[in-house]
Design a protein around this motif. Structure first.
Motif, mmCIF file in Angstrom:
data_model
loop_
_atom_site.group_PDB
_atom_site.id
_atom_site.type_symbol
_atom_site.label_atom_id
_atom_site.label_comp_id
_atom_site.label_asym_id
_atom_site.label_seq_id
_atom_site.Cartn_x
_atom_site.Cartn_y
_atom_site.Cartn_z
ATOM 1 N N GLN A 100 -5.150 -11.558 -7.182
ATOM 2 C CA GLN A 100 -3.333 -11.617 -8.152
ATOM 3 C C GLN A 100 -2.585 -11.409 -6.865
ATOM 4 O OE1 GLN A 100 -2.805 -10.460 -11.040
ATOM 5 N NE2 GLN A 100 -4.296 -11.198 -12.413
ATOM 6 N N PHE A 101 -3.310 -10.771 -5.808
ATOM 7 C CA PHE A 101 -2.349 -10.644 -4.695
ATOM 8 C C PHE A 101 -2.528 -11.695 -3.404
ATOM 9 C CE2 PHE A 101 -3.551 -6.888 -6.759
ATOM 10 C CZ PHE A 101 -1.987 -6.325 -6.585
ATOM 11 N N GLY A 102 -3.675 -11.929 -2.840
ATOM 12 C CA GLY A 102 -3.484 -13.149 -2.202
ATOM 13 C C GLY A 102 -3.181 -12.933 -0.617
ATOM 14 N N ARG A 103 -3.649 -11.245 -0.694
ATOM 15 C CA ARG A 103 -3.569 -11.106 0.851
ATOM 16 C C ARG A 103 -4.766 -9.430 0.774
ATOM 17 N NH1 ARG A 103 -0.446 -6.432 0.477
ATOM 18 N NH2 ARG A 103 1.393 -6.663 -0.661
ATOM 19 N N LYS A 104 -4.686 -8.695 1.908
ATOM 20 C CA LYS A 104 -5.216 -7.408 1.700
ATOM 21 C C LYS A 104 -4.275 -6.155 1.551
ATOM 22 C CE LYS A 104 -9.109 -8.324 5.379
ATOM 23 N NZ LYS A 104 -9.564 -6.839 6.365
ATOM 24 N N LEU A 105 -4.756 -5.673 0.707
ATOM 25 C CA LEU A 105 -3.484 -4.428 0.036
ATOM 26 C C LEU A 105 -3.625 -3.416 1.528
ATOM 27 C CD1 LEU A 105 -4.589 -3.713 -3.196
ATOM 28 C CD2 LEU A 105 -2.540 -5.613 -2.385
ATOM 29 N N VAL A 106 -2.825 -3.271 2.216
ATOM 30 C CA VAL A 106 -2.402 -1.379 2.997
ATOM 31 C C VAL A 106 -2.571 -0.439 2.111
ATOM 32 C CG1 VAL A 106 -1.452 -0.900 5.196
ATOM 33 C CG2 VAL A 106 -1.167 -3.690 4.103
ATOM 34 N N LEU A 163 3.483 0.263 8.564
ATOM 35 C CA LEU A 163 2.404 -0.490 8.056
ATOM 36 C C LEU A 163 2.885 -1.275 7.029
ATOM 37 C CD1 LEU A 163 -0.372 2.025 9.096
ATOM 38 C CD2 LEU A 163 0.474 -0.378 10.357
ATOM 39 N N LYS A 164 3.740 -1.158 5.911
ATOM 40 C CA LYS A 164 4.916 -1.297 4.540
ATOM 41 C C LYS A 164 3.573 -1.542 3.559
ATOM 42 C CE LYS A 164 7.244 -5.489 6.071
ATOM 43 N NZ LYS A 164 6.975 -6.085 7.840
ATOM 44 N N ALA A 165 2.821 -0.552 4.154
ATOM 45 C CA ALA A 165 2.164 0.564 3.037
ATOM 46 C C ALA A 165 2.002 0.383 1.179
ATOM 47 C CB ALA A 165 1.335 1.914 3.299
ATOM 48 N N ASP A 166 0.873 -0.365 1.006
ATOM 49 C CA ASP A 166 1.091 -0.127 -0.744
ATOM 50 C C ASP A 166 0.868 0.983 -1.477
ATOM 51 O OD1 ASP A 166 1.115 -3.547 -1.208
ATOM 52 O OD2 ASP A 166 -0.732 -3.760 0.600
ATOM 53 N N ALA A 167 -0.074 1.467 -0.699
ATOM 54 C CA ALA A 167 -0.757 3.028 -1.062
ATOM 55 C C ALA A 167 -0.886 3.391 0.168
ATOM 56 C CB ALA A 167 -2.084 2.667 -1.894
ATOM 57 N N ILE A 168 0.043 5.045 -0.611
ATOM 58 C CA ILE A 168 -0.353 5.817 -0.025
ATOM 59 C C ILE A 168 -1.548 7.262 -0.390
ATOM 60 C CG2 ILE A 168 1.011 7.969 1.724
ATOM 61 C CD1 ILE A 168 3.386 6.814 1.374
ATOM 62 N N LEU A 169 -2.090 7.291 0.814
ATOM 63 C CA LEU A 169 -3.319 8.929 -0.436
ATOM 64 C C LEU A 169 -3.348 10.040 0.064
ATOM 65 C CD1 LEU A 169 -4.357 5.899 -1.548
ATOM 66 C CD2 LEU A 169 -6.365 7.192 -1.254
ATOM 67 N N VAL A 170 -2.658 10.740 -0.106
ATOM 68 C CA VAL A 170 -3.096 12.421 0.493
ATOM 69 C C VAL A 170 -3.640 12.982 -0.148
ATOM 70 C CG1 VAL A 170 -1.507 14.570 0.423
ATOM 71 C CG2 VAL A 170 0.020 11.683 -0.071
ATOM 72 N N SER A 171 -4.306 14.234 0.438
ATOM 73 C CA SER A 171 -5.201 14.614 0.055
ATOM 74 C C SER A 171 -5.103 16.559 0.479
ATOM 75 C CB SER A 171 -7.132 14.642 1.536
ATOM 76 O OG SER A 171 -7.518 15.399 0.986
ATOM 77 N N GLN A 172 -5.124 17.238 -0.436
ATOM 78 C CA GLN A 172 -4.523 18.942 -0.473
ATOM 79 C C GLN A 172 -6.409 19.351 -0.757
ATOM 80 O OE1 GLN A 172 -1.216 19.828 0.736
ATOM 81 N NE2 GLN A 172 -2.071 18.760 2.102
ATOM 82 N N VAL A 173 -7.122 20.482 -0.037
ATOM 83 C CA VAL A 173 -8.000 21.240 0.176
ATOM 84 C C VAL A 173 -7.504 22.675 -0.361
ATOM 85 C CG1 VAL A 173 -10.256 21.722 0.613
ATOM 86 C CG2 VAL A 173 -9.338 18.915 0.127
ATOM 87 N N ILE A 236 -5.492 1.610 -8.049
ATOM 88 C CA ILE A 236 -4.403 1.447 -7.489
ATOM 89 C C ILE A 236 -3.582 -0.096 -7.174
ATOM 90 C CG2 ILE A 236 -3.933 0.420 -5.102
ATOM 91 C CD1 ILE A 236 -5.856 2.401 -3.633
ATOM 92 N N LEU A 237 -5.161 -0.953 -7.903
ATOM 93 C CA LEU A 237 -4.660 -2.540 -8.216
ATOM 94 C C LEU A 237 -3.921 -2.370 -9.540
ATOM 95 C CD1 LEU A 237 -7.730 -3.939 -8.129
ATOM 96 C CD2 LEU A 237 -6.141 -4.145 -6.181
ATOM 97 N N GLU A 238 -4.454 -2.146 -10.718
ATOM 98 C CA GLU A 238 -3.260 -1.702 -11.647
ATOM 99 C C GLU A 238 -2.380 -1.325 -11.987
ATOM 100 O OE1 GLU A 238 -4.084 0.831 -15.279
ATOM 101 O OE2 GLU A 238 -5.793 -0.548 -15.004
ATOM 102 N N ARG A 239 -1.745 -0.144 -11.045
ATOM 103 C CA ARG A 239 -0.199 0.258 -10.343
ATOM 104 C C ARG A 239 0.289 -0.317 -10.235
ATOM 105 N NH1 ARG A 239 2.806 2.334 -12.832
ATOM 106 N NH2 ARG A 239 4.184 3.933 -11.616
ATOM 107 N N LEU A 240 -0.062 -1.349 -9.048
ATOM 108 C CA LEU A 240 0.748 -1.795 -8.425
ATOM 109 C C LEU A 240 1.105 -3.453 -9.050
ATOM 110 C CD1 LEU A 240 -1.525 -2.640 -4.673
ATOM 111 C CD2 LEU A 240 1.191 -1.889 -5.287
ATOM 112 N N GLU A 241 0.083 -4.251 -10.253
ATOM 113 C CA GLU A 241 0.178 -5.415 -11.226
ATOM 114 C C GLU A 241 1.606 -4.398 -11.401
ATOM 115 O OE1 GLU A 241 -3.705 -6.838 -10.430
ATOM 116 O OE2 GLU A 241 -3.049 -5.993 -12.090
ATOM 117 N N GLN A 242 1.349 -3.009 -11.801
ATOM 118 C CA GLN A 242 2.660 -2.981 -12.700
ATOM 119 C C GLN A 242 3.919 -3.000 -12.215
ATOM 120 O OE1 GLN A 242 1.260 1.117 -14.703
ATOM 121 N NE2 GLN A 242 -0.186 0.516 -15.449
#
Ligand code: B12
Length: 248
Positions: A100-106, A163-173, A236-242
């Motif tokens: 689907q993307f042909g590259r690494k997802l950042v 970094l042209k991120a595809d996804a940002i992951l935030v943790s809050q404990v 992440i994959l599903e959302r990026l495709e959307q």
């Protein structure tokens, strides 16, 4: 009995048995035991039985009390948003990224604000993962940047952008005084103000995070206790495709 009406199950259906535990500032004694029983009664427990009374510090007792609760909930009335994604296997994830993307997802992640609890975000991102579940770093299809603990929102956003991120992951404990909500909301506001919120998948996670809260705050999804890495990758994959940002 209507099967959608739930009562606590102890020895038999519908008996409502629950246990509560608490500390009272009194040394163990017969009077202390009676105090614990009355305390449980005041919380609505019928026929309370004090199963444990132990001194937990000088002048303090720890109690466990069993009793019949009187409340029930109608399961049919409950409707909560859930992350609904097809859970893919590691092989499927790798193949789908390739096709689907042909590259690494950042992916860029951090534990933000004053929060120093990195174990959760490390579990999702780092190679070794957690409890035998290897993190996103172990996938060939992801390029992972774990910024660590106590990262400011602006710092996270700047790094993600560079970094042209595809996804940002935030943790809050930490959730004291709702700082997790304020902090997570501030990131969304910042990204919106910068005009690129919609171009990136934003995930919020932590033991007291659920999907409903994350959506309310403006994230794409929320992940709580026991989150599996493959579920995060699949989302992440599903959302990026959307949202359609396959090639940068
Ligand atoms: C280890 C720990 C620490 C360590 C952290 C070390 C580190 N490098 O992380 C240290 C000793 C530093 C620490 C400090 C403090 N802690 Co502490 N700590 C814990 C403890 C015991 C375990 C947390 C943990 O590692 N869990 C294991 C991980 C794997 O679970 P997890 O975080 O839930 O992660 C999973 C999911 O939630 C999800 N997930 C998590 N993040 C993300 C992000 C994304 C994007 C996704 C998709 C998924 C995801 O995936 C993970 C895997 O399934 C908890 C109590 C507990 N048993 O939970 C208290 C606890 C979190 N700490 C607490 C507190 C109060 C503190 C201190 C304020 C204590 C103090 N007075 O100094 C400080 C705060 C420091 C700070 N500035 O943040 C409280 C928080 C209360 C609250 N509701 O806010 C807790 C709950 C203890 C308690 N019962 O009071 N702590």
């Amino acid at each position: 009995m209507d099967s959608s009406v739930l009562r606590a199950y102890g020895d038999r259906q519908g008996d409502g048995m629950v246990q509560m535990s608490f500390v009272l500032q009194v040394a163990p004694s017969a009077r202390a035991r009676e105090a614990a029983k009355r305390f449980a009664e005041k919380h609505g427990l019928k026929e309370p039985l004090v199963a444990t009374m132990e001194e937990c510090a000088k002048g303090y007792s720890y109690f466990v009390v069993y009793g019949h609760s009187v409340h029930s909930v109608d399961f049919s009335e409950i409707d909560v948003p859930e992350v609904r994604t097809e859970s893919l296997s590691r092989t499927e994830i790798e193949e789908r990224i390739k096709s689907q993307f042909g590259r690494k997802l950042v992916v860029v992640g951090a534990c933000t604000g004053s929060d120093a609890h990195t174990v959760g975000i490390d579990a999702i991102l780092n190679y070794k993962g957690y409890a035998g579940d290897k993190g996103l770093e172990s996938y060939k299809g992801f390029d992972v940047y774990n910024l660590g603990a106590q990262v400011e929102n602006e710092q996270l956003a700047a790094r993600a952008r560079a970094l042209k991120a595809d996804a940002i992951l935030v943790s809050q404990v930490i959730t004291q005084r709702n700082c997790h909500k304020e902090n997570a909301q501030a990131l969304i506001d910042f990204l919106r103000a910068e005009g690129w919120r919609k171009d990136v998948v934003l995930l919020l996670g932590g033991p007291r995070i659920d999907h409903k809260l994350a959506l309310e705050l403006g994230f794409d999804a929320g992940f709580g206790t026991g989150t599996k890495v493959a579920d995060v990758a699949s989302f992440i994959l599903e959302r990026l495709e959307q949202i359609g940002v396959p090639h940068k």
